[in-house]
Write a protein that holds these residues in place. Structure first.
Motif, PDB file in Angstrom:
ATOM      1  N   PRO A  42       0.861  -1.277   0.064  1.00 33.67           N
ATOM      2  CA  PRO A  42       0.067   0.168   0.221  1.00 33.67           C
ATOM      3  C   PRO A  42       0.951   1.296  -0.108  1.00 33.67           C
ATOM      4  O   PRO A  42       1.799   1.138   0.748  1.00 33.67           O
ATOM      5  N   ARG A  70      -9.874   8.027   3.228  1.00 35.57           N
ATOM      6  CA  ARG A  70     -11.035   7.477   3.833  1.00 35.57           C
ATOM      7  C   ARG A  70     -12.307   7.523   2.885  1.00 35.57           C
ATOM      8  O   ARG A  70     -13.215   8.248   3.091  1.00 35.57           O
ATOM      9  N   THR A  71     -12.065   6.632   1.940  1.00 36.05           N
ATOM     10  CA  THR A  71     -13.231   6.634   0.905  1.00 36.05           C
ATOM     11  C   THR A  71     -14.081   5.308   1.087  1.00 36.05           C
ATOM     12  O   THR A  71     -15.068   5.111   0.241  1.00 36.05           O
ATOM     13  N   GLY A  72     -13.840   4.279   1.809  1.00 30.84           N
ATOM     14  CA  GLY A  72     -14.649   3.152   2.257  1.00 30.84           C
ATOM     15  C   GLY A  72     -16.090   3.383   2.577  1.00 30.84           C
ATOM     16  O   GLY A  72     -16.257   4.568   3.093  1.00 30.84           O
ATOM     17  N   GLY A 116      -3.344   6.252   0.718  1.00 33.68           N
ATOM     18  CA  GLY A 116      -4.788   6.057   1.185  1.00 33.68           C
ATOM     19  C   GLY A 116      -5.693   7.257   1.671  1.00 33.68           C
ATOM     20  O   GLY A 116      -5.063   8.210   2.114  1.00 33.68           O
ATOM     21  N   GLU A 121     -13.436   3.917   6.319  1.00 37.05           N
ATOM     22  CA  GLU A 121     -12.340   3.157   6.370  1.00 37.05           C
ATOM     23  C   GLU A 121     -11.240   3.756   5.253  1.00 37.05           C
ATOM     24  O   GLU A 121     -11.636   3.947   4.463  1.00 37.05           O
ATOM     25  N   TYR A 122      -9.998   3.366   5.618  1.00 36.40           N
ATOM     26  CA  TYR A 122      -8.799   3.679   4.549  1.00 36.40           C
ATOM     27  C   TYR A 122      -8.855   2.866   3.652  1.00 36.40           C
ATOM     28  O   TYR A 122      -8.842   1.640   3.688  1.00 36.40           O
ATOM     29  N   GLU A 123      -8.915   3.269   2.101  1.00 39.34           N
ATOM     30  CA  GLU A 123      -8.773   2.563   1.109  1.00 39.34           C
ATOM     31  C   GLU A 123      -7.437   2.823   0.342  1.00 39.34           C
ATOM     32  O   GLU A 123      -7.056   3.921   0.584  1.00 39.34           O
ATOM     33  N   TRP A 124      -6.635   2.051  -0.252  1.00 33.49           N
ATOM     34  CA  TRP A 124      -5.236   2.237  -0.501  1.00 33.49           C
ATOM     35  C   TRP A 124      -5.222   1.882  -2.048  1.00 33.49           C
ATOM     36  O   TRP A 124      -5.697   1.121  -2.552  1.00 33.49           O
TER      37      TRP A 124
END
Length: 697
Positions: free
Chosen positions: A107, A112-114, A110, A118-121
């Motif tokens: 990763p 916080r687009t979940g 990242g 949550e963090y997406e990478w």
């Protein structure tokens, strides 16, 4: 023994839950001391941290001149060069492949687009692909891949910021960041001085700003927009002759027209960073590829192998990327294959972002550290038991720190400090502070509370962010450390202020690869700051401590003289007063015909709202500022802080005025890096200052 500690721990927790009176404090404290001693006896000898250099001899004297010093980590005899941390990385583009290799394509960036924030990478390879696509898309717009082309970035920290930056560099182009809080007239100045043609922008407000300025910026042709574009904005842009392209559509253009990277040379300009502009228009600081690589390498070398970054490290990027503090951290992290998560672009959510990301590195500025400290102190003051235990904990951890023992698995960490650590995710292993002095009291609190090294850096935009950094393992809080590897620092005379290098005090001047090339299109002003021998005149007054570390006294231009002939260093005094839990912002000023100084103070509204109702004061910040009792209380606390910090009588304010409105960038009272604009503040509060002097004569 282990069972005994468990019993003591359970008993102590029970006492803390069931008893909240002063009479028990001594007994609980004694019990805590017994538990701590027992717990310590279970730990095999924890090894002290070994500093990377001798703490009693931190810098090397050059040419036999005590005022001229370098780093022991540099090469003799001139100490101009050092063994680079990543010698294979000659330009910034090179770090991408190194990071991909060291992280095993792990990763990289990242947000916080979940669905549950949550963090997406994206991986290193995905980042590299998007870098190539962005740069190719710029070329497809008719911009040649040379060091004559540049791209504007006008947005908050986010993955697209870094993609735009590195995408430009991949094709020899350089970037010109605009602070997301810049006033419109400053934006207009920067856009026109650069003849800006293409700008990346994030949100509707800033897009509207650019469209509003477009009639006065004839060169602006393309705006790449990260967030959705409205039909009204499309219509306005079409009428103005500006092409609007969505960011990820822009990447698709690059994907269809993919070009081979042309990363350029170490001597190429990589960015123009506009300084704060405390007076007049901001100046465009030109920094080369070599400047930034030298900066990142020198920090990584100075931190040392045992503490440097690796692929398991995580950084929360929230300090402005338009400033080179966080930009250098991002470069160093990419060079080591580590991860960079971006904050939610809302300062109120930073702690929430940290809890979600759980970073291992925490670079920040004193303003935030002071707020953390004040919040903790406010909480423990509500209970005599908490206060007693907290004091015992600080004393115990301080004893360990003085022995260079740094850890977060002690009894006191479990009892007192774990809650504080968890507020920042619970994994912080290194704290870096910069941009302004941090008080020794807050520095010691951070070291005790977080159980990790805390280092302080010193630098400025013209020096690629850093010239000196304190040494990990140094228990003292009285300097900002020795020069960074590859940096030379000397003190020069300031006759107008009676400062002379022979007396070990003078203006701090620096030389090294990380020093800037000059101010964009301003050779005359460049010559005032960068002399013919390549020395950067920082404008700071400093001295060398007996151990060879650098101590900053104040700014040359900000020092003024009182009627009795005493010099006042207002920034230093303001930094002392801002350690008061009541003070959020402070402006100290004086009159050369008077023998004392005055202050304008903005109380900490957040603290006041919680503290005041329980202490007989109005919680409303406007009513608080109007209260004579509040005035006396704040002034008394400031003077006590000043006395404790060693301020002399003439350095203490005679009186203050409380005001409820914050100094802000938008009101033109702060620079984009949140420093006081002294000339503007002086003019704004001229009437209040006159009233203060009239009231005290």
């Amino acid at each position: 023994m282990a069972h005994g500690v468990t019993d003591l721990w359970a008993t102590l927790q029970k006492y803390l839950k069931e008893n909240q009176n002063v009479a028990l404090a001594a007994g609980v404290t004694a019990l805590a001391g017994l538990a701590a001693a027992s717990y310590w006896s279970l730990i095999p000898g924890t090894k002290p941290v070994e500093p990377i250099i001798d703490l009693n001899n931190q810098s090397v004297i050059i040419d036999g001149k005590p005022e001229h010093r370098g780093s022991w980590l540099s090469h003799p005899p001139d100490y101009k060069t050092f063994d680079r941390y990543a010698p294979e990385c000659q330009v910034i583009y090179d770090v991408l492949e190194r990071g991909r290799r060291l992280s095993d394509n792990g990763p990289c960036l990242g947000a916080r687009t979940g669905p549950n924030r949550e963090y997406e990478w994206i991986t290193y390879q995905q980042f590299i692909d998007q870098v190539h696509q962005f740069g190719s898309a710029v070329v497809a717009q008719g911009y040649p891949p040379t060091n004559e082309s540049f791209v504007g970035i006008y947005c908050s920290n986010r993955p697209e910021w870094v993609i735009s930056d590195y995408g430009s560099q991949a094709f020899s182009m350089y970037t010109v960041p605009l602070y997301d809080t810049l006033a419109l007239d400053t934006c207009l100045y920067v856009l026109n001085q650069c003849g800006m043609k293409l700008v990346v922008v994030d949100e509707a407000k800033r897009l509207n700003n650019l469209l509003q300025l477009k009639p006065q910026v004839p060169t602006l042709k393309v705006i790449v927009v990260i967030e959705p574009i409205t039909e009204e904005q499309k219509t306005t842009a079409a009428q103005l002759g500006v092409k609007l392209i969505q960011f990820y559509e822009f990447l698709e253009i690059g994907k269809r027209n993919l070009q081979s990277p042309v990363p350029g040379k170490p001597s190429d300009i990589v960015t123009i960073l506009y300084t704060s502009g405390t007076t007049g228009n901001p100046k465009g600081v030109e920094l080369s590829q070599n400047s930034f690589m030298s900066m990142a390498d020198s920090v990584l070398v100075a931190i040392g192998d045992k503490h440097t970054f690796n692929k398991n490290d995580v950084h929360l990027s929230y300090l402005p990327l338009a400033h080179n503090f966080d930009r250098t951290i991002v470069l160093a992290f990419l060079c080591c294959g580590a991860r960079i998560g971006f904050y939610s672009r809302n300062p109120a959510l930073i702690l929430d972002d940290m809890a979600a990301l759980r970073p291992t590195l925490f670079p920040s500025v004193p303003r935030l550290f002071n707020r953390i400290y004040d919040g903790v102190m406010s909480e423990i003051k509500s209970s005599s038991i908490k206060s007693t235990l907290f004091r015992w904990a600080i004393e115990s951890k301080t004893k360990e720190i003085n022995k260079r023992i740094i850890r977060r698995d002690s009894f006191w960490d479990k009892l007192i400090f774990r809650k504080i650590q968890n507020k920042l995710g619970g994994r912080i292993r290194l704290i870096i502070t910069g941009s302004a002095p941090l008080s020794p009291q807050v520095m010691q609190f951070l070291r005790c509370a977080f159980g990790c090294p805390v280092v302080e850096g010193y630098g400025q935009t013209e020096a690629g962010a850093g010239l000196a950094i304190s040494i990990i393992g140094n228990p003292l809080n009285d300097s900002i450390g020795p020069p960074l590897p590859g940096v030379q620092i000397k003190l020069v005379d300031v006759p107008a202020l009676d400062y002379y290098a022979k007396d070990n005090i003078g203006e701090v001047c620096a030389k090294g690869d990380l020093v800037f090339s000059g101010y964009y299109k301003q050779p005359d002003i460049t010559a005032e700051t960068l002399d013919k021998d390549g020395w950067l005149h920082t404008g700071d007054v400093g001295r060398w401590a007996p151990n060879g570390a650098l101590v900053i006294v104040d700014r040359v231009k900000h020092i003024f003289k009182l009627s009795q002939g005493e010099y006042i260093a207002p920034e230093m005094i303001e930094n002392v007063y801002k350690t008061s839990q009541f003070v959020c912002q402070c402006f100290v000023d004086g009159d050369c015909f008077k023998n004392f100084i005055m202050g304008i103070v903005v109380p900490d509204a957040e603290f006041i709202s919680k503290w005041a109702p329980n202490n007989g004061f109005p919680a409303d910040i406007k009513l608080f500022c109007q209260s004579k009792e509040a005035h006396d209380l704040v002034l008394k606390d400031m003077l006590e802080r000043g006395k404790a910090s060693g301020l002399r009588g003439f350095e203490q304010v005679k009186d203050i005025t409380l005001i409820p409105e914050m100094f802000t960038v938008e009101s033109n009272l702060l620079t984009p890096t949140l420093k006081n604009k002294r000339p503007v503040l002086r003019k704004t509060f001229e009437a209040q200052m006159k009233e203060l002097y009239a009231r005290n004569e």
